[in-house]
Design a protein around this motif. Structure first.
Motif: not given
Ligand code: ZN
Length: 76
Positions: A24-33, A40-46
């Motif tokens: 669902n849309g409330d799921t926390v994800v991460y983006i970069t600048k 997802k949390d823990g991705c090496s791209s972060l």
């Protein structure tokens, strides 16, 4: 054949694998600048920047799921 498909669907309703595919849309994800993918949390791209957002916001802003960490996909 048919029985096998039904069994997978029933089992899948309680399995985590389903929520990875569609969340669902409330799921926390991460983006970069700089990137155009969400993670997802823990991705090496972060490692350089990590901005918390929600799955819905990420998708609304045109972000695509990362191929590396395979974050959840918004099921709207
Ligand atoms: Zn990623």
């Amino acid at each position: 054949m048919t029985l096998a498909i039904v069994t997978v669907m029933i089992a899948g309703g309680h399995a985590d694998t389903i929520s990875v595919i569609a969340a669902n849309g409330d799921t926390v994800v991460y983006i970069t600048k700089t990137g155009d993918c969400y993670h997802k949390d823990g991705c090496s791209s972060l490692s350089h920047s990590k901005i918390q957002t929600t799955l819905k916001d990420a998708v609304d802003n045109g972000y695509r799921p990362c191929k590396r960490c395979k974050p959840p996909i918004f099921d709207n």
